[in-house]
Scaffold this motif. Structure first.
Motif, PDB file in Angstrom:
ATOM      1  N   LYS A  44      38.021  47.607  33.764  1.00 49.14           N
ATOM      2  CA  LYS A  44      37.352  46.392  33.318  1.00 49.14           C
ATOM      3  C   LYS A  44      37.257  46.264  31.805  1.00 49.14           C
ATOM      4  N   ASN A  74      30.966  48.246  35.783  1.00 46.02           N
ATOM      5  CA  ASN A  74      32.082  48.513  34.874  1.00 46.02           C
ATOM      6  C   ASN A  74      32.374  47.369  33.905  1.00 46.02           C
ATOM      7  N   THR A  75      32.292  46.128  34.381  1.00 49.87           N
ATOM      8  CA  THR A  75      32.507  45.009  33.459  1.00 49.87           C
ATOM      9  C   THR A  75      31.422  45.038  32.385  1.00 49.87           C
ATOM     10  N   SER A 179      42.718  47.463  44.563  1.00 47.23           N
ATOM     11  CA  SER A 179      41.544  46.907  45.230  1.00 47.23           C
ATOM     12  C   SER A 179      41.167  45.613  44.507  1.00 47.23           C
ATOM     13  N   GLY A 181      38.037  43.065  43.302  1.00 47.84           N
ATOM     14  CA  GLY A 181      36.642  42.681  43.096  1.00 47.84           C
ATOM     15  C   GLY A 181      36.632  41.216  42.710  1.00 47.84           C
ATOM     16  N   THR A 182      36.779  40.954  41.423  1.00 49.48           N
ATOM     17  CA  THR A 182      36.960  39.564  40.980  1.00 49.48           C
ATOM     18  C   THR A 182      38.368  39.084  41.300  1.00 49.48           C
ATOM     19  N   THR A 185      42.387  42.030  38.271  1.00 52.57           N
ATOM     20  CA  THR A 185      43.422  43.059  38.138  1.00 52.57           C
ATOM     21  C   THR A 185      44.645  42.715  38.983  1.00 52.57           C
ATOM     22  N   GLY A 225      32.229  47.629  43.603  1.00 56.58           N
ATOM     23  CA  GLY A 225      33.152  46.966  42.685  1.00 56.58           C
ATOM     24  C   GLY A 225      34.322  46.289  43.360  1.00 56.58           C
ATOM     25  N   ALA A 226      34.568  46.600  44.617  1.00 56.35           N
ATOM     26  CA  ALA A 226      35.692  45.945  45.292  1.00 56.35           C
ATOM     27  C   ALA A 226      35.246  45.375  46.627  1.00 56.35           C
ATOM     28  N   PRO A 303      40.832  52.338  39.374  1.00 58.51           N
ATOM     29  CA  PRO A 303      39.992  51.565  38.456  1.00 58.51           C
ATOM     30  C   PRO A 303      39.009  52.391  37.631  1.00 58.51           C
ATOM     31  N   ASP A 304      38.411  53.432  38.236  1.00 57.90           N
ATOM     32  CA  ASP A 304      37.491  54.241  37.418  1.00 57.90           C
ATOM     33  C   ASP A 304      37.423  55.677  37.922  1.00 57.90           C
ATOM     34  N   TYR A 309      30.266  58.762  40.058  1.00 55.54           N
ATOM     35  CA  TYR A 309      29.749  58.854  41.426  1.00 55.54           C
ATOM     36  C   TYR A 309      29.435  60.295  41.823  1.00 55.54           C
TER      37      TYR A 309
END
Ligand SMILES: Cc1ncc(COP(=O)(O)O)c(C=O)c1O
Length: 473
Positions: A44, A74-75, A179, A181-182, A185, A225-226, A303-304, A309
């Motif tokens: 992000k 993340n964003t 994956s 989310g918004t 990507t 996030g996804a 993505p991260d 986590y």
């Protein structure tokens, strides 16, 4: 060594790493694109920088301004670091269930963080998008990033992620997995890759099982996030403008369990510490790879990092408490309290009278000896739901008491007929629940309530033991 002239220049140019161990026995070449190598630790960062730059160019954000967004983390981290570097104030609205590591990171970058309710319909003023919008509207000089609908979000990936993959595979990529989310990507990257390959690159969306994107029921999920959950009281299902669904050739649906266990496998077998949505994407890439041959090259977006986590997916206790791991000692675990298999709990829909609620249970042949039923607004059948979706656990006794006083009374699970409950994993040791004898338990299997039980006894008195051994520090 590559020299970057500023922190902002350290966004992008992430490496492709071949998955040698996880790809063993599979015929295609599989590369992971390590987006946690971006300076703020996630994919992000690209969207955050692109959206801020576009806002500056359009005159929406100027010196002394405030960057505002509702985000699961993340964003917000990307926006906060770019804002810090460029001298803007940043304010982030995040769901209360966001991993604590991400919230601490936001604060470390100087962002002001407001935690908001987790499970709120999109139209409710308390929804994080509405809270962020209201804050931006009332703050002079504020600019709302609106990542879900901001064209600068997918544009970032069309301009950087796609070209990087094309260049680093020398145009050899055949399948792209990410994956959603918004959708920034997958849409931006796919747009570039489709164009560069004259439409040949196949685009695969890896989607959490319950996500509406891939055809799920919109139920709550564990990966952050996804996917796209849909609150039952949502008036309409609005998909992000950043997500160009036309570019997706195929969805592969992945359960929470597979996402989490694949992330753990990647750390232990490949030496690659990745997050939950990376687990989703990787699980989909591995499944896809089984259908392909040596002529194919799969690129999967990571993505991260799993560092976000460590207190959840990578924590054995958390895994057990959410029902994702098998009991170490079945005879001493919560599973031993259940009379039969944990196959789901009868669910009562909203909008009934108490009398109708009882009739509904009888009609569906609910076992009246069960400790409790679940009330929620989505679904009318037996099933396994995420604890966040449950408005109350309802016992037959409480329903009977209510119907006696007034059979026409509205069935109001949270207010009248509900009983507090604790969510516990099926593998949780019964001894760990000793403090609350008789408590109603919602028993989780793979993160979803698959049975109800009662905590049967007080357990051993541990009050004389040293505090540390009781987990009190
Ligand atoms: C961990 C994680 N994975 C995946 C995504 C999805 O990325 P996109 O919004 O570009 O679809 C996000 C977005 O916030 C994320 O935080």
């Amino acid at each position: 060594m590559t020299v970057r002239e500023s922190v902002l220049d350290a966004i992008g140019y992430t490496p492709l790493v071949r998955l040698r161990r996880l790809g063993e026995g599979l015929r295609p070449t599989i590369y992971a694109k390590l987006e946690f190598q971006n300076i703020g630790g996630s994919v992000k960062d690209r969207a955050a920088l692109s959206m801020i730059r576009a806002a500056e160019q359009e005159g929406l954000l100027s010196p002394g301004g405030t960057v505002v967004e509702g985000t699961s983390g993340n964003t917000g981290i990307g926006l906060a670091l770019v804002a810090a570097h460029l001298g803007y104030r940043s304010v982030v609205f995040a769901p209360a269930a966001t991993a604590t590591e991400k919230i601490r990171l936001l604060r470390a970058y100087g962002a002001e963080v407001h935690l908001v309710g987790d499970y709120v319909p999109r139209s409710h003023p308390g929804h994080l998008a509405n809270r962020a919008a209201a804050f931006a509207a009332g703050t002079p000089g504020a600019w709302l990033a609106r990542q879900y609908d901001n064209p600068a979000n997918p544009a970032a990936h069309e301009a950087s992620t796609g070209p990087e993959i094309w260049r680093d595979t020398a145009g050899g990529i055949t399948h792209f997995v990410a994956s959603v989310g918004t959708g920034g990507t997958i849409s931006g990257t796919a747009k570039f890759l489709k164009k560069a390959s004259s439409g040949a690159v196949q685009v695969v969306a890896a989607d959490p099982d319950h996500s509406v994107y891939g055809g799920g029921d919109g139920g709550a999920k564990y990966v952050e996030g996804a996917g796209h959950a849909l609150h039952p009281e949502s008036l309409e299902d609005v998909w992000p403008e950043a997500f160009d669904t036309v570019l997706v050739d195929r969805y592969i649906r992945i359960t929470d369990r597979d996402s989490i266990l694949t992330a753990r496998r990647a750390a232990r077998e490949e030496g690659l510490l990745i997050g939950g949505t990376s687990g989703t994407a990787l699980a989909a890439a591995l499944r896809l790879a089984e259908e392909l041959d040596e002529s194919h090259t799969v690129v999967v977006i990571i993505p991260d990092s799993g560092r976000n986590y460590l207190s959840t997916y990578f924590d054995d206790e958390w895994l057990t408490s959410a029902g994702f791991s098998d009991p170490a000692e079945p005879a001493l675990s919560v599973g031993s309290l259940l009379p039969g298999p944990a196959a789901g709990v009868p669910i009562l829909p909203a909008g009934l009278t108490v009398g109708e609620a009882i009739q509904e249970l009888v009609r569906r042949g609910a076992d009246c000896s069960l400790p409790a039923f679940l009330a929620l607004d989505r679904g009318t059948s037996f099933g396994a739901v995420h604890p966040r979706e449950v408005s109350a656990a309802v016992t037959l006794r409480s329903l009977a008491a209510a119907v006696e006083s007034n059979p026409r009374a509205a069935f109001s699970p949270a207010a009248q007929q509900g009983e507090p409950f604790a969510s516990v994993g099926i593998g949780t040791a019964v001894a760990d629940l000793a403090q609350h004898p008789g408590q109603l338990l919602a028993v989780l299997v793979d993160g979803r309530i698959a049975a109800t039980a009662r905590q049967p006894f007080a357990g051993p008195d541990r009050s004389q033991e040293p505090a540390a051994s009781r987990g009190i520090i």
